[in-house]
Design an enzyme around this catalytic site. Structure first.
Site, PDB file in Angstrom:
ATOM      1  N   GLU A 218      -6.788   7.948   0.594  1.00 19.45           N
ATOM      2  CA  GLU A 218      -6.675   7.090  -0.565  1.00 19.45           C
ATOM      3  C   GLU A 218      -5.234   7.569  -0.996  1.00 19.45           C
ATOM      4  OE1 GLU A 218      -8.842   5.619  -2.735  1.00 19.45           O
ATOM      5  OE2 GLU A 218     -10.856   6.185  -1.217  1.00 19.45           O
ATOM      6  N   CYS A 252      -1.734   5.936  -9.662  1.00 17.79           N
ATOM      7  CA  CYS A 252      -1.743   5.448  -8.111  1.00 17.79           C
ATOM      8  C   CYS A 252      -1.839   3.794  -8.359  1.00 17.79           C
ATOM      9  CB  CYS A 252      -2.601   5.858  -7.207  1.00 17.79           C
ATOM     10  SG  CYS A 252      -4.331   5.817  -7.950  1.00 17.79           S
TER      11      CYS A 252
END
Ligand code: NAD
Length: 473
Positions: A218, A252
């Site tokens: 991720e 993010c």
């Protein structure tokens, strides 16, 4: 609370062996997994306010409300999703057999992988540790987890919390910096789940390759946000502000840069200024505005602004903040950087902070071309009410996930997988996708007493010959 001390590297292998032996001796059944999730939920829920205070101490200041939602509620919601659906997800699923093999039966069974490694980052230091952990536990694995060294109080909190919920042979917590992390990534896990930067993701994948350990990565990158020509600017600005200045942009999936039609640029700047003013009357001492996590990150972001200003690029602080206070409290106000050239660091690197470049475009094809000339992003945001153009955007760009007419919110959907593509990551989790990521999909065929395949045997004459002719017709 004490900050976490490093786990000696020599203890990692024995910890993994202990977790593996315990998992193999007693593979968690439904009752065990459900009980694990119930206990995790109730202990975490009881300590959620304490969690927000500890995360805030690590950041300098971290909005309590944002901690309770982004690091608290998201974890509770994810655990609740597993508690609701786990029983049905664990059931073997029937699959059709090819008619030639009737009356055999086929089945797909979700089986725990064994011991899963989880490495998590500092920006949402609780949810990005506990959400993959909960998914791995729901799937019946034992877990070894290494939270970030940049939020040491939170790491110590996680260690204490998890020790309260799980025996040490079901969940092991490792603390430490890059050396411990590198040794951790080199352990022969049954799956390694990493959340962090793309640069570290490369190292993690290389370390896992030595053991052929499958990875979920991720990662990060620059998530574009495009505004269509006639989209209402106040609405776009309000939703961009919500996604960008949450956690002071240390997200993010925060919009990394804006692409706006040339003639809408000034209107958007005005609307963003108004959106920020309604949110933050001031930045200094504002409990709702989060500090930059550490001096290194703060200097990196200041460096981007200094470089841009030094090149004569307009940098607009949307809320004032005295520079001595800003330095002391590691505060960077919401700041727009107008029309930055692409060779600036701010346009080459992921920003991961409250700075938002505003670029302009002429045609939608130009905007799409710009996105496609850059690495595939983790998220893409598109503000448009024209469904044909929305289709075009969706079909012509590749991104991990998309919110149309909003930012960030696709992340919160437990029925949507979350993950990147290419340099922004590989694999996915959340809800059922997390359960499946941490499960082996075991294919099983139950052969029947009678099987047409019995006809296929040497000497290949007669019926076998006819069968082959039929199958290859
Ligand atoms: P970080 O510095 O906290 O690092 C992440 C983890 O990697 C830490 O636990 C660290 O100890 C560990 N690590 C360090 N060196 C390592 C090595 N050699 N091998 C294995 N692990 C190692 O966090 P970061 O990387 O600065 O996090 C920010 C980045 O993470 C941004 O790029 C952001 O976009 C990305 N991110 C992605 C997601 C997502 O869900 N896709 C979520 C949050 C952050």
């Amino acid at each position: 609370m004490d900050t976490a001390t490093d786990t000696p590297i020599a203890e990692l292998q024995p910890m993994l062996r202990k977790l593996r032996a315990a998992q193999a001796a007693h593979v968690p059944d439904y009752a065990q997994r459900r009980d694990d999730l119930d206990r995790l939920r109730s202990v975490f829920q009881r300590r959620v306010e304490e969690m927000a205070k500890i995360v805030s101490a690590d950041f300098g200041n971290r909005s309590r409300h944002e901690s309770l939602v982004a690091d608290g509620m998201t974890v509770l919601a994810e655990i609740d999703c597993f508690r609701r659906h786990l029983k049905s997800w664990m059931r073997p699923r029937g699959r059709m057999v090819n008619w030639l093999f009737l009356p055999a039966r086929a089945q797909l069974r979700m089986q725990p992988l064994g011991v899963v490694g989880v490495i998590s980052p500092w920006n949402y230091p609780v949810s990005l540790a506990l959400n993959p952990l909960a998914a791995a536990i729901a799937a019946g694995n034992h877990v070894m987890i290494k939270p970030s060294e940049h939020t040491p109080r939170t790491s110590a909190f996680l260690r204490e919390l998890l020790a309260e919920v799980f025996p040490p042979d079901r969940v092991g917590v490792v603390t430490g910096g890059p050396e411990v992390a590198a040794a951790f990534a080199g352990l022969p896990f049954d799956h390694l789940f990493f959340t962090g930067s793309t640069a570290l993701g490369r190292k993690v994948m290389a370390a896992a390759a030595a053991n052929l350990t499958p990875v979920t990565l991720e990662l990060g990158g620059k998530s574009p946000c495009v505004i269509a020509p006639d989209f209402p600017l106040p609405l776009a600005a309000s939703r961009i502000a919500a996604g960008k200045w949450l956690n002071a942009g240390q997200t993010c999936i925060a919009p990394d840069y804006l692409l706006v039609p040339r003639n809408a640029r000034d209107g958007l700047i005005e609307a963003l200024t108004a959106a920020v003013r309604t949110r933050y009357a001031s930045i200094a001492g504002n409990p709702d505005y989060t500090s930059i996590v550490n001096e290194g990150q703060y200097r990196r972001l200041r460096g981007y602004l200094d470089e841009a200003a030094g090149r004569g690029v307009r940098c607009l602080e949307l809320a004032p903040c005295d520079s001595a206070i800003a330095d002391a409290q590691r505060l960077i106000p919401p700041t727009l950087v107008i029309d930055p050239p692409d060779d600036l660091a701010i346009m080459r690197e992921e920003i991961f902070g409250p700075i938002l470049p505003v670029k302009t475009y002429g045609t939608l094809a130009e905007a799409i071309g710009y996105i496609n000339d850059h690495p595939r992003p983790l998220s893409l945001y598109y503000f448009d009410n024209d469904s044909r153009r929305v289709q075009t955007m969706l079909e012509r760009t590749v991104a991990g996930g998309v919110s149309i007419n909003d930012t960030v919110m696709h992340y919160a959907q437990e029925r949507l997988p979350f993950g990147g593509v290419g340099p922004s990551g590989m694999g996915r989790y959340h809800g059922r996708d997390g359960f499946e990521t941490f499960s082996h999909h075991k294919a099983v065929l139950f052969q029947s007493r009678l099987s047409s395949m019995a006809l296929f045997k040497p000497p290949y004459r007669g019926l076998a010959d006819t069968l082959v002719k039929f199958l290859t017709r």
